[in-house]
Design a protein around this motif. Sequence first.
Motif, PDB file in Angstrom:
ATOM      1  N   GLY B 325       2.691  -0.960  -4.939  1.00  0.00           N
ATOM      2  CA  GLY B 325       1.635  -0.593  -4.005  1.00  0.00           C
ATOM      3  C   GLY B 325       0.283  -1.161  -4.403  1.00  0.00           C
ATOM      4  N   LYS B 326      -0.615  -1.193  -3.416  1.00  0.00           N
ATOM      5  CA  LYS B 326      -2.012  -1.566  -3.657  1.00  0.00           C
ATOM      6  C   LYS B 326      -2.859  -0.345  -3.345  1.00  0.00           C
ATOM      7  N   PRO B 327      -3.941  -0.176  -4.059  1.00  0.00           N
ATOM      8  CA  PRO B 327      -4.801   0.966  -3.754  1.00  0.00           C
ATOM      9  C   PRO B 327      -5.295   0.877  -2.315  1.00  0.00           C
ATOM     10  N   GLN B 329      -3.620   0.974   0.415  1.00  0.00           N
ATOM     11  CA  GLN B 329      -2.742   0.380   1.429  1.00  0.00           C
ATOM     12  C   GLN B 329      -2.529   1.399   2.541  1.00  0.00           C
TER      13      GLN B 329
END
Lengths: 332, 332, 332, 332
Positions: B325-327, B329
């Motif tokens: 994940g990306k912060p 998202q």
Amino acid sequence: MRYSVILGNLGNTCDRFLSSGYKKDEQKESLWEQVGNMPEVSGIELVGTWDVNPETLREVTHNLEAYSLECCSIIPDLFGQQRWGKGSYSAPDADVRKQAVEYTKELVDAAVEIGCGLINIWPGQDGYDYPLAADYLEERQWLLEGLTECAKYADERGVKLSLEYKVKEPRTHSYLARAADTLLTAQATGFPNVGVTIDSGHAFAAYENVGESVALLSMFGEKLFHMHFNDNYGFWDDDMIVGSIRTVEHFEMLYWLRAAGYSGWYSMDQYPYREDAYGAIRSSILYLKQLEEIIDYVGMEAVQELIRKRDAVQTAEFIRNHLLGKPGQQPS
Amino acid sequence: MRYSVILGNLGNTCDRFLSSGYKKDEQKESLWEQVGNMPEVSGIELVGTWDVNPETLREVTHNLEAYSLECCSIIPDLFGQQRWGKGSYSAPDADVRKQAVEYTKELVDAAVEIGCGLINIWPGQDGYDYPLAADYLEERQWLLEGLTECAKYADERGVKLSLEYKVKEPRTHSYLARAADTLLTAQATGFPNVGVTIDSGHAFAAYENVGESVALLSMFGEKLFHMHFNDNYGFWDDDMIVGSIRTVEHFEMLYWLRAAGYSGWYSMDQYPYREDAYGAIRSSILYLKQLEEIIDYVGMEAVQELIRKRDAVQTAEFIRNHLLGKPGQQPS
Amino acid sequence: MRYSVILGNLGNTCDRFLSSGYKKDEQKESLWEQVGNMPEVSGIELVGTWDVNPETLREVTHNLEAYSLECCSIIPDLFGQQRWGKGSYSAPDADVRKQAVEYTKELVDAAVEIGCGLINIWPGQDGYDYPLAADYLEERQWLLEGLTECAKYADERGVKLSLEYKVKEPRTHSYLARAADTLLTAQATGFPNVGVTIDSGHAFAAYENVGESVALLSMFGEKLFHMHFNDNYGFWDDDMIVGSIRTVEHFEMLYWLRAAGYSGWYSMDQYPYREDAYGAIRSSILYLKQLEEIIDYVGMEAVQELIRKRDAVQTAEFIRNHLLGKPGQQPS
Amino acid sequence: MRYSVILGNLGNTCDRFLSSGYKKDEQKESLWEQVGNMPEVSGIELVGTWDVNPETLREVTHNLEAYSLECCSIIPDLFGQQRWGKGSYSAPDADVRKQAVEYTKELVDAAVEIGCGLINIWPGQDGYDYPLAADYLEERQWLLEGLTECAKYADERGVKLSLEYKVKEPRTHSYLARAADTLLTAQATGFPNVGVTIDSGHAFAAYENVGESVALLSMFGEKLFHMHFNDNYGFWDDDMIVGSIRTVEHFEMLYWLRAAGYSGWYSMDQYPYREDAYGAIRSSILYLKQLEEIIDYVGMEAVQELIRKRDAVQTAEFIRNHLLGKPGQQPS
């Protein structure tokens, strides 16, 4: 039973932390001498290129005669050279794959020359480490193609190929990993001279019961060609003295080798990092011999009768009566 | 992808210490309702005799219609009855072996009746516990004979048999233990309607990379018939929510199922002892769907390109870019 | 050596697939009779609430006398009731935590009443299953508080608490997991009546060498209070007959128990799912006794001398001479 | 977070089969350059005697300045020299034990000289291989004595000792094996400057949940002094790129390091046998940083709230929302 030893096991052994090895390096001649002097041993396994290569064939022949040893197997060095670092038969580089096949053929020739009938193939670098970083289908296909070409070449020269499996190390996952997948690969070559080597320690580390693996290979076509022996704790290829951990499983294994009509060699394959190598290897043979004598004493029929009772309580009684020592038993 | 659920997974689950189960027992009707209400699910797996038997066929047919579900597999209960305690197809008692075959045939008939094309055979009690207390050859032979008779019967009725392997539990060693030995057994029946079920958790517990197992079964004859999904720590069949432990291996598994042309069901098989069963099972499906969407986004070709680079550093970059994940998202 | 047995091990045993158990249920009276008739056994372990509770105290006392047995330990049932499903001393629900403490105190009272000096605490449900779904610090704190309160109560009544560890099952991770962390917990209660139980099988499954665990507990304060015996393959708590797998480790374990001055009971703890329970449990005792006789024969000094040689080759010779059977040895 | 790297990890790495290593040997200067050029890295770990010894102190100091690096730890080479082959602090030979202590003191002096405050002690050869071939009590006593003497010496000079545990390899069993026994040993020295290093991969291979190990060391006295990072499959110290296998466990680990107030370094410790070392090591750091950004985004409180729900279904939702990628997410 014919016992043999892998020559290099008597020499220095290293690990990734102590790459210079735990002992002094020894002269090859001294290793030969040690094998030659082991009373129970009549066979030897040689690793190409270390122990046997085109230049040393004459010397090897000489040693075999001098020590009255039979070379029961040649193990191509498909694991200890940088060129195989990312695989041998299944390497991504087509040229490396070709080299692996050619190198194997050279050792088939060497085997013919010194009267050895079996090439023990342990393609330790053929596998993978990380998920999502290998094409299993393509690599297994390459492996199969390479082995098939070697099989054809060896078959024409009357030499057997025995594929040795190991679930992991040096890769986190090997392609020849367990008895059954190795049998599938052997079958898929289409050549009758391809079979399987069980290294007992490799099988333990794959949670196989070796007795059952012997039975399995026998059931699907008499495909057990060679045996390596050593012991471990079940998680890793610790390559210890036989009988240091397991008693019952070793007894059972020997029973099944007889029951399945295995007529090959019983070859010791250990890594006595910190131990006296001669003593450690001979200990394994003496342990196996003592178990064989127990089988002789109780008889194969009695063992078969026992296992067909399928009753762990009666097995426990058998263990206490025959496999576990008694106080004051006469040393044999 | 067609997702399905094993009906009983939604009910109470017990272990050897808490045999009454960790939850309240639920009405079967409520379990059907829960499956029927799971938006992503269009299939159901039923365990005979619990969920399906001659007496309940009409009710099952009714429920399948009422909830618009397809019965994608019937799992004979060859593990939860005292008579199979020492084995089913390979039981020492010839009468029990006969019962196992007859019982399977009954469920083949039931399958035909309710329009189900696959019997998922997990002979969990066919194995052994102690060394030196089983005749592996005789028992494997019995197992093969029983399966062959069932295969013939099922083949004549257009039903597939899919053999589900598991390295251990409830026995310390199972006969159908790993992908390759199960394939050998399927082949040995001589019937084309016999294939293999991979339960991802069973495979993890055997240290298999499931992507490779999928490739293996594909390479040796398109023999992957069915898939069960769950996650674990690698040592035991913990039967956890998919994605609780492994990310990359799950992504890779889904890639290989597509690459190998697998067209069967994606069936959830968990033991949510202490969790809300509906939530736990649906979580697995949502996890798999999210991974599928990532495959769709990056494309199968890009994944193939990646794995053929065979470069863990590039794989790591792919993981950070696509699987981790990306912060901030956007929740999908 | 004083041998004891856990009463319930003689009864029916189940697993998660066959929750009704592999055998017939038996009358409690018959279980007592079997223990009473086991010649080598002078102690019994009782599980509260099954075997001992306020209502049955008189009956228990009667049985202890009738069969000349000493109750060497009471094991609170902190694992087999739904209320403990998410933990006992460390349950998220404060009321459940309180119940766990109160229930333990009740059994301390029961112990006093029947003259038993030790409560064996196995908080099997105190642990966690999934990553990122437990607050380890808060739960360990709760566990410690509960145990401390129980320790105080027991100390005032002259009863010992012995904490039994197990790396996993029924949770994927237990809080009392290994010898050392359990010792830390025992110490942290601040009460001298808190020690540790080694269940040999639990320790094997944590890859502990039990001999070393005994030494460790001895080194850090004579904290080994109780011993449970059973065997397994090293991966799971298979609860098998002692000596079915390991020989040398069992011999070594008995040596260390003597060397460390352990004066507690040798209690059998098995799950003979498919075996005759009486026979399976007695087999373990007979196995241990045979090993003890070997120690007597060779002498503690000789064993100490051997281990101080730190030479696996000499250990191998010792194994062949004393621990491995000889053909034709006289059954004892 | 302050990231560091073990210098030698950038160089050639070997295993027992390919002792010359999988790559070309590199100049030490080039290794320093690579570390110096890794943008996220501000610290370095050096192995004595390879990287730091009395002769090279000036050069090391020069390099630290030239590349603006802090030496966060010195790791005495207690594993890669023949003299330690049978143990260092616990070697049977009293002279070797003395050498181990003296050698450690030398490195304490070196640490003082180059402004490094921590000696990371991994006594990898202190352990045993075979059952019945070691005196655990005597050897643990020697180990403790040696460490205590080193602790005193270091304490007087303001240097910390951090004991790094590993369940096995190169021995089949290590004395500093797991978090709790290492903490017991640290405590037993009686010196406050002795703590514990968690190598995440070593902990995984001991079936520890690292988040819990962090919590445990915090609960029993703020004893976590240093962290090494790498990933593996759970059975062996595969020393892989962080995040290649585990996602949720890494996220949880970082949460606990923050929650426990750990203020030390995050040091990468890998064996990139066949990978580009620079890329493999930097990949680990980038992976950890991405996880840290997610923690920042969701907030520590939200994570604490989640773990206190103790609900695997909600954890699964959190995983899908925050830890698992979304199709089309923007690369950061």
